[in-house]
Write an enzyme that holds these catalytic residues in place. Structure first.
Site, PDB file in Angstrom:
ATOM      1  N   ALA A   1     -45.066 109.501  18.960  1.00 35.75           N
ATOM      2  CA  ALA A   1     -46.168 110.559  19.126  1.00 35.75           C
ATOM      3  C   ALA A   1     -47.084 110.311  17.799  1.00 35.75           C
ATOM      4  O   ALA A   1     -46.838 110.135  16.864  1.00 35.75           O
ATOM      5  CB  ALA A   1     -45.965 111.830  19.136  1.00 35.75           C
TER       6      ALA A   1
ATOM      7  N   LEU B   1     -31.539 115.615  14.903  1.00 32.71           N
ATOM      8  CA  LEU B   1     -31.657 114.653  15.990  1.00 32.71           C
ATOM      9  C   LEU B   1     -30.475 114.929  16.934  1.00 32.71           C
ATOM     10  O   LEU B   1     -29.817 113.678  17.757  1.00 32.71           O
ATOM     11  CB  LEU B   1     -31.545 113.194  15.659  1.00 32.71           C
ATOM     12  CG  LEU B   1     -32.424 112.040  14.526  1.00 32.71           C
ATOM     13  CD1 LEU B   1     -31.710 110.569  14.428  1.00 32.71           C
ATOM     14  CD2 LEU B   1     -33.390 111.897  15.318  1.00 32.71           C
TER      15      LEU B   1
ATOM     16  N   ARG C   1     -32.674 112.623  25.141  1.00 32.02           N
ATOM     17  CA  ARG C   1     -31.964 112.031  23.934  1.00 32.02           C
ATOM     18  C   ARG C   1     -30.429 112.072  24.242  1.00 32.02           C
ATOM     19  O   ARG C   1     -29.600 111.831  24.286  1.00 32.02           O
ATOM     20  CB  ARG C   1     -31.299 113.335  22.428  1.00 32.02           C
ATOM     21  CG  ARG C   1     -32.804 112.883  21.542  1.00 32.02           C
ATOM     22  CD  ARG C   1     -32.278 113.300  20.401  1.00 32.02           C
ATOM     23  NE  ARG C   1     -33.802 114.048  19.412  1.00 32.02           N
ATOM     24  CZ  ARG C   1     -34.281 114.248  18.631  1.00 32.02           C
ATOM     25  NH1 ARG C   1     -33.303 115.857  18.322  1.00 32.02           N
ATOM     26  NH2 ARG C   1     -35.364 114.704  17.767  1.00 32.02           N
TER      27      ARG C   1
ATOM     28  N   GLY D   1     -39.641 105.995  11.988  1.00 37.96           N
ATOM     29  CA  GLY D   1     -40.735 105.526  11.470  1.00 37.96           C
ATOM     30  C   GLY D   1     -41.656 104.679  11.864  1.00 37.96           C
ATOM     31  O   GLY D   1     -40.940 104.052  12.747  1.00 37.96           O
TER      32      GLY D   1
ATOM     33  N   GLU E   1     -16.601 105.774  44.317  1.00 36.95           N
ATOM     34  CA  GLU E   1     -15.294 105.499  45.761  1.00 36.95           C
ATOM     35  C   GLU E   1     -14.614 106.157  46.115  1.00 36.95           C
ATOM     36  O   GLU E   1     -14.008 106.798  47.431  1.00 36.95           O
ATOM     37  CB  GLU E   1     -14.996 104.287  46.179  1.00 36.95           C
ATOM     38  CG  GLU E   1     -16.790 103.062  45.988  1.00 36.95           C
ATOM     39  CD  GLU E   1     -16.400 102.326  44.309  1.00 36.95           C
ATOM     40  OE1 GLU E   1     -16.585 101.413  44.746  1.00 36.95           O
ATOM     41  OE2 GLU E   1     -16.658 103.338  43.723  1.00 36.95           O
TER      42      GLU E   1
ATOM     43  N   LEU F   1     -39.549 101.452  13.499  1.00 41.13           N
ATOM     44  CA  LEU F   1     -40.278 100.573  14.710  1.00 41.13           C
ATOM     45  C   LEU F   1     -40.970  99.386  14.923  1.00 41.13           C
ATOM     46  O   LEU F   1     -40.719  98.793  16.290  1.00 41.13           O
ATOM     47  CB  LEU F   1     -41.589 101.355  15.690  1.00 41.13           C
ATOM     48  CG  LEU F   1     -40.580 103.529  15.894  1.00 41.13           C
ATOM     49  CD1 LEU F   1     -42.015 103.882  15.844  1.00 41.13           C
ATOM     50  CD2 LEU F   1     -40.124 103.419  17.233  1.00 41.13           C
TER      51      LEU F   1
ATOM     52  N   GLU G   1     -36.652 106.744  17.053  1.00 35.51           N
ATOM     53  CA  GLU G   1     -37.200 107.909  16.879  1.00 35.51           C
ATOM     54  C   GLU G   1     -38.378 107.716  15.861  1.00 35.51           C
ATOM     55  O   GLU G   1     -39.282 109.183  15.600  1.00 35.51           O
ATOM     56  CB  GLU G   1     -36.863 108.805  16.680  1.00 35.51           C
ATOM     57  CG  GLU G   1     -35.977 109.289  17.892  1.00 35.51           C
ATOM     58  CD  GLU G   1     -36.290 111.059  18.753  1.00 35.51           C
ATOM     59  OE1 GLU G   1     -36.971 111.780  18.141  1.00 35.51           O
ATOM     60  OE2 GLU G   1     -35.246 110.758  19.087  1.00 35.51           O
TER      61      GLU G   1
END
Length: 347
Positions: free
Chosen positions: A157, A207, A187, A286, A53, A290, A284
């Protein structure tokens, strides 16, 4: 499309220019309209600097034109003194006639108070214009304030036959070059990136943001028993890095060892990220790391590259259930984006 929606889309466009430089603040754009013409525009450019603003008002050559103007802003104007004075007060000072907003600010410091201030002096306030799109733009900010945890993106991937690495954990270059460049762009847009012990040991990732211009995220690594060698790129001191473990707490230049309880390890890790104000993290790999997030139901988005290559054997990609929200081809790879919510059909 209504006039309000037309100008709100422009706010979103402006707001996106702050991606990668305004966190932990939200992405905000502002458009000021008088007699059907845009007289000022601005966006929040850098954390700690002027809000959208302020920048839009500064862009108006003749400040008298602000009287009775319509201000479009995708997030409720702030009502508190933070790093800058309250924007709601500024709009009141300039006697604007109307303020059109996409989203109410769910940060408890604001939470409707900015709107209340404007209405109290008779400024017309229209809320909820392109609300869903506005939430998407600031999903990291909203997740952080509403769920008290960072926005979590899982990325991996996999080969056409469903492997994330070979049996010896070798995973280099499953995806193509263009896909890898996209990861660098991603990233630069997130506050932190995280890998597990095996990925750190076998891939020795930096990274950092390369092949793209932007800031480096904070690097996070899980190394429960502090077994990773000091010579890894992650510990080169070039970028702020946090190593989560169960043994000890230590602080060095650009490297922090944070001790977490063995049980609720991931939840405690996310609590620590909130405590230091990091609003988003891209996991990312492994596969084990994950899966920790997937199994705990702690994720907001999964970005999965599938290449045309095959490994025939190896470490399987994580199994999960989610809804496919987007799909695109990048060279010979297919990028699919999933959401944990099972999407309900629109009626």
């Amino acid at each position: 499309m209504s006039t309000d929606e037309h100008y709100m889309l422009r706010c979103f466009e402006l707001a996106r220019q702050g991606i990668g430089s305004v966190s932990p603040n939200p992405r905000v754009g502002c458009v000021i309209v008088k007699d059907g013409k845009i007289i000022g525009e601005g966006w929040h450019k850098q954390y700690g600097s002027a809000h959208a603003e302020v920048n839009a008002i500064n862009g108006v050559a003749d400040k008298n034109q602000l009287t009775g103007s319509t201000v479009y802003v995708n997030l409720e104007p702030c009502s508190h003194f933070g790093k800058t004075p309250p924007c709601a007060d500024l709009l009141i000072t300039h006697k604007v006639g109307k303020v059109v907003i996409a989203n109410t600010d769910t940060n408890t410091l604001v939470g409707g108070k900015g709107i209340a201030k404007l209405k109290a002096v008779g400024i017309e306030v229209v809320q909820g214009v392109l609300e869903r799109e506005g939430r998407e733009l600031n999903k990291r900010f909203f997740t952080f304030h509403e769920r008290q945890r960072p926005y979590i993106i899982l990325k991996w991937a996999q080969t056409l036959d469903g492997f994330i690495a070979r049996a010896n954990y070798e995973s280099k270059w499953i995806s193509h070059e263009q896909s890898r460049q996209l990861v660098h762009k991603w990233r630069s847009e997130e506050d932190a990136v995280l890998v597990g012990t095996k990925t750190a040991a076998h891939d020795n990732p930096l990274l950092t943001v390369r092949n793209w211009s932007g800031r480096n995220p904070v690097r996070l690594v899980i190394d429960r028993f502090l077994r990773l060698p000091d010579k890894l790129s992650l510990f080169d001191g070039s970028v702020k890095t946090i190593c989560y473990n169960v043994l000890k707490h230590e602080e060095h230049a650009n490297l922090m060892l944070v001790r977490l309880p063995e049980n609720n390890f991931i939840e405690s890790l996310l609590e620590h990220l909130v405590s230091i104000g990091l609003q988003s993290v891209m996991v990312e790999g492994g596969s084990t790391t994950l899966s920790l997030f997937l199994n705990a139901g702690l994720w907001d988005e999964a970005r999965v590259f599938t290449s045309t290559r095959q490994f025939y054997t190896g470490i399987a990609a994580p199994a999960f259930t989610g809804s496919l929200v987007a799909e695109e081809r990048i060279e010979a790879d297919t990028l699919r984006v999933y959401s944990p919510e099972v999407l309900k059909p629109h009626h």
